[in-house]
Design a protein around this motif. Structure first.
Motif, PDB file in Angstrom:
ATOM      1  N   ALA A   1     -19.340 -23.520   3.348  1.00  0.00           N
ATOM      2  CA  ALA A   1     -18.922 -23.852   4.714  1.00  0.00           C
ATOM      3  C   ALA A   1     -18.557 -22.610   5.518  1.00  0.00           C
ATOM      4  O   ALA A   1     -18.625 -22.621   6.746  1.00  0.00           O
ATOM      5  N   THR A   2     -18.216 -21.527   4.850  1.00  0.00           N
ATOM      6  CA  THR A   2     -17.925 -20.260   5.527  1.00  0.00           C
ATOM      7  C   THR A   2     -19.211 -19.492   5.841  1.00  0.00           C
ATOM      8  O   THR A   2     -19.375 -18.958   6.931  1.00  0.00           O
ATOM      9  N   TRP A   3     -20.148 -19.450   4.891  1.00  0.00           N
ATOM     10  CA  TRP A   3     -21.374 -18.659   5.052  1.00  0.00           C
ATOM     11  C   TRP A   3     -22.458 -19.371   5.865  1.00  0.00           C
ATOM     12  O   TRP A   3     -23.085 -18.777   6.750  1.00  0.00           O
ATOM     13  N   LEU A   4     -22.712 -20.643   5.573  1.00  0.00           N
ATOM     14  CA  LEU A   4     -23.889 -21.325   6.098  1.00  0.00           C
ATOM     15  C   LEU A   4     -23.928 -21.484   7.621  1.00  0.00           C
ATOM     16  O   LEU A   4     -24.997 -21.289   8.213  1.00  0.00           O
ATOM     17  N   PRO A   5     -22.842 -21.839   8.313  1.00  0.00           N
ATOM     18  CA  PRO A   5     -22.970 -22.100   9.755  1.00  0.00           C
ATOM     19  C   PRO A   5     -23.605 -20.964  10.561  1.00  0.00           C
ATOM     20  O   PRO A   5     -24.489 -21.216  11.388  1.00  0.00           O
ATOM     21  N   GLU A   6     -23.202 -19.734  10.323  1.00  0.00           N
ATOM     22  CA  GLU A   6     -23.779 -18.619  11.089  1.00  0.00           C
ATOM     23  C   GLU A   6     -25.251 -18.410  10.751  1.00  0.00           C
ATOM     24  O   GLU A   6     -26.091 -18.246  11.646  1.00  0.00           O
ATOM     25  N   GLU A   7     -25.579 -18.418   9.479  1.00  0.00           N
ATOM     26  CA  GLU A   7     -26.969 -18.219   9.051  1.00  0.00           C
ATOM     27  C   GLU A   7     -27.856 -19.369   9.542  1.00  0.00           C
ATOM     28  O   GLU A   7     -28.976 -19.162  10.009  1.00  0.00           O
ATOM     29  N   HIS A   8     -27.345 -20.577   9.450  1.00  0.00           N
ATOM     30  CA  HIS A   8     -28.054 -21.773   9.909  1.00  0.00           C
ATOM     31  C   HIS A   8     -28.338 -21.683  11.411  1.00  0.00           C
ATOM     32  O   HIS A   8     -29.464 -21.959  11.851  1.00  0.00           O
ATOM     33  N   ALA A   9     -27.340 -21.285  12.190  1.00  0.00           N
ATOM     34  CA  ALA A   9     -27.513 -21.167  13.655  1.00  0.00           C
ATOM     35  C   ALA A   9     -28.552 -20.106  13.996  1.00  0.00           C
ATOM     36  O   ALA A   9     -29.375 -20.311  14.898  1.00  0.00           O
ATOM     37  N   LYS A  10     -28.528 -18.969  13.284  1.00  0.00           N
ATOM     38  CA  LYS A  10     -29.514 -17.907  13.540  1.00  0.00           C
ATOM     39  C   LYS A  10     -30.929 -18.391  13.300  1.00  0.00           C
ATOM     40  O   LYS A  10     -31.849 -18.043  14.025  1.00  0.00           O
ATOM     41  N   ARG A  11     -31.115 -19.210  12.276  1.00  0.00           N
ATOM     42  CA  ARG A  11     -32.457 -19.598  11.855  1.00  0.00           C
ATOM     43  C   ARG A  11     -32.951 -20.904  12.469  1.00  0.00           C
ATOM     44  O   ARG A  11     -34.153 -21.145  12.519  1.00  0.00           O
ATOM     45  N   THR A  12     -32.032 -21.785  12.899  1.00  0.00           N
ATOM     46  CA  THR A  12     -32.458 -23.086  13.445  1.00  0.00           C
ATOM     47  C   THR A  12     -32.030 -23.301  14.887  1.00  0.00           C
ATOM     48  O   THR A  12     -32.549 -24.204  15.543  1.00  0.00           O
ATOM     49  N   GLY A  13     -31.056 -22.522  15.363  1.00  0.00           N
ATOM     50  CA  GLY A  13     -30.515 -22.732  16.701  1.00  0.00           C
ATOM     51  C   GLY A  13     -29.504 -23.865  16.771  1.00  0.00           C
ATOM     52  O   GLY A  13     -29.011 -24.202  17.841  1.00  0.00           O
ATOM     53  N   VAL A  14     -29.173 -24.468  15.638  1.00  0.00           N
ATOM     54  CA  VAL A  14     -28.229 -25.589  15.588  1.00  0.00           C
ATOM     55  C   VAL A  14     -26.886 -25.092  15.061  1.00  0.00           C
ATOM     56  O   VAL A  14     -26.822 -24.485  13.994  1.00  0.00           O
ATOM     57  N   GLN A  15     -25.833 -25.363  15.832  1.00  0.00           N
ATOM     58  CA  GLN A  15     -24.477 -24.961  15.445  1.00  0.00           C
ATOM     59  C   GLN A  15     -23.879 -26.003  14.496  1.00  0.00           C
ATOM     60  O   GLN A  15     -23.966 -27.195  14.758  1.00  0.00           O
ATOM     61  N   LEU A  16     -23.271 -25.537  13.429  1.00  0.00           N
ATOM     62  CA  LEU A  16     -22.537 -26.400  12.504  1.00  0.00           C
ATOM     63  C   LEU A  16     -21.065 -26.040  12.576  1.00  0.00           C
ATOM     64  O   LEU A  16     -20.722 -24.854  12.525  1.00  0.00           O
ATOM     65  N   ASP A  17     -20.213 -27.028  12.685  1.00  0.00           N
ATOM     66  CA  ASP A  17     -18.779 -26.805  12.661  1.00  0.00           C
ATOM     67  C   ASP A  17     -18.360 -26.584  11.202  1.00  0.00           C
ATOM     68  O   ASP A  17     -18.574 -27.475  10.366  1.00  0.00           O
ATOM     69  N   PRO A  18     -17.789 -25.416  10.858  1.00  0.00           N
ATOM     70  CA  PRO A  18     -17.449 -25.128   9.457  1.00  0.00           C
ATOM     71  C   PRO A  18     -16.492 -26.149   8.831  1.00  0.00           C
ATOM     72  O   PRO A  18     -16.678 -26.530   7.673  1.00  0.00           O
ATOM     73  N   GLU A  19     -15.488 -26.603   9.587  1.00  0.00           N
ATOM     74  CA  GLU A  19     -14.537 -27.579   9.041  1.00  0.00           C
ATOM     75  C   GLU A  19     -15.217 -28.915   8.758  1.00  0.00           C
ATOM     76  O   GLU A  19     -14.989 -29.534   7.723  1.00  0.00           O
ATOM     77  N   LEU A  20     -16.052 -29.344   9.684  1.00  0.00           N
ATOM     78  CA  LEU A  20     -16.758 -30.607   9.501  1.00  0.00           C
ATOM     79  C   LEU A  20     -17.769 -30.491   8.362  1.00  0.00           C
ATOM     80  O   LEU A  20     -17.893 -31.407   7.539  1.00  0.00           O
ATOM     81  N   LEU A  21     -18.474 -29.372   8.289  1.00  0.00           N
ATOM     82  CA  LEU A  21     -19.412 -29.149   7.183  1.00  0.00           C
ATOM     83  C   LEU A  21     -18.674 -29.216   5.848  1.00  0.00           C
ATOM     84  O   LEU A  21     -19.130 -29.879   4.916  1.00  0.00           O
ATOM     85  N   SER A  22     -17.539 -28.562   5.752  1.00  0.00           N
ATOM     86  CA  SER A  22     -16.745 -28.592   4.520  1.00  0.00           C
ATOM     87  C   SER A  22     -16.361 -30.022   4.162  1.00  0.00           C
ATOM     88  O   SER A  22     -16.480 -30.447   3.010  1.00  0.00           O
ATOM     89  N   SER A  23     -15.922 -30.779   5.156  1.00  0.00           N
ATOM     90  CA  SER A  23     -15.532 -32.167   4.933  1.00  0.00           C
ATOM     91  C   SER A  23     -16.717 -33.002   4.444  1.00  0.00           C
ATOM     92  O   SER A  23     -16.595 -33.788   3.498  1.00  0.00           O
TER      93      SER A  23
END
Length: 185
Positions: free
Chosen positions: A148-170
């Motif tokens: 949940a700490t690493w994926l949101p930034e990398e995911h946004a760079k590669r897909t253009g979709v923002q992930l909320d780290p807290e929600l992803l962790s949940s």
């Protein structure tokens, strides 16, 4: 229900909220659960990936490619002691590591064990990753919180979709808690 970060802002704005949990698309009790949340697929392995399971996962991995043409991420959770796939299944699953075929641009893997077992699983993943080329980002983590700490930034760079780290962790923790033994989700 408590809403986190981006999901809370969307709900306040009156738009459709981001789902708070992943949707199960397939379950092989005692072996795997495949779920999707936004443009992130989550596969939990608690039993060995055999040829039947590999074919099901491969089919499921192709479906979100059409749903998410901008790409998606895959979070793979491997329970401690889960045997590595046999050689034929490993070969079949290599397609997942080819972004041109699977649409997966990031893989975050959590190995819930350590030692020789984890080294063996990492080696198989690395070999499959090498076969897929360099168009995908992959990281093996020790915990879902690290994902949940690493994926949101990398995911946004590669897909253009923002992930909320807290929600992803949940979502990841809820998916993990479901396990592979029931049909809920």
């Amino acid at each position: 229900m408590w809403l986190h970060g981006i999901a809370r802002k969307i709900a306040i704005a009156g738009m459709s909220p981001i789902p708070q949990r992943a949707q199960t698309r397939d379950l092989d009790p005692g072996r795997f659960r495949f779920s999707v949340w936004q443009n992130v697929s989550i596969t939990l392995w608690s039993g060995q990936a055999n040829m039947d399971a590999g074919q099901r996962i491969l089919k499921l991995s192709r479906e979100p490619r059409e749903e998410f043409p901008q790409g998606r991420s895959q979070v793979m959770i491997v329970c401690d002691g889960t045997p590595a796939p046999d050689d034929a299944t490993t070969e079949l699953l290599r397609e997942i590591y080819d972004p041109k075929r699977s649409g997966i641009v990031c893989i975050a893997a959590v190995l819930e064990g350590g030692g020789f077992w984890a080294s063996g699983i990492r080696a198989r993943m690395t070999n499959m990753r090498i076969a897929g080329g360099s168009a995908m980002s992959m990281r093996v983590q020790n915990t879902l919180e690290e994902v949940a700490t690493w994926l949101p930034e990398e995911h946004a760079k590669r897909t253009g979709v923002q992930l909320d780290p807290e929600l992803l962790s949940s979502v990841l923790n809820a998916s993990r808690a479901l396990g592979t033994h029931d049909a809920q989700g």
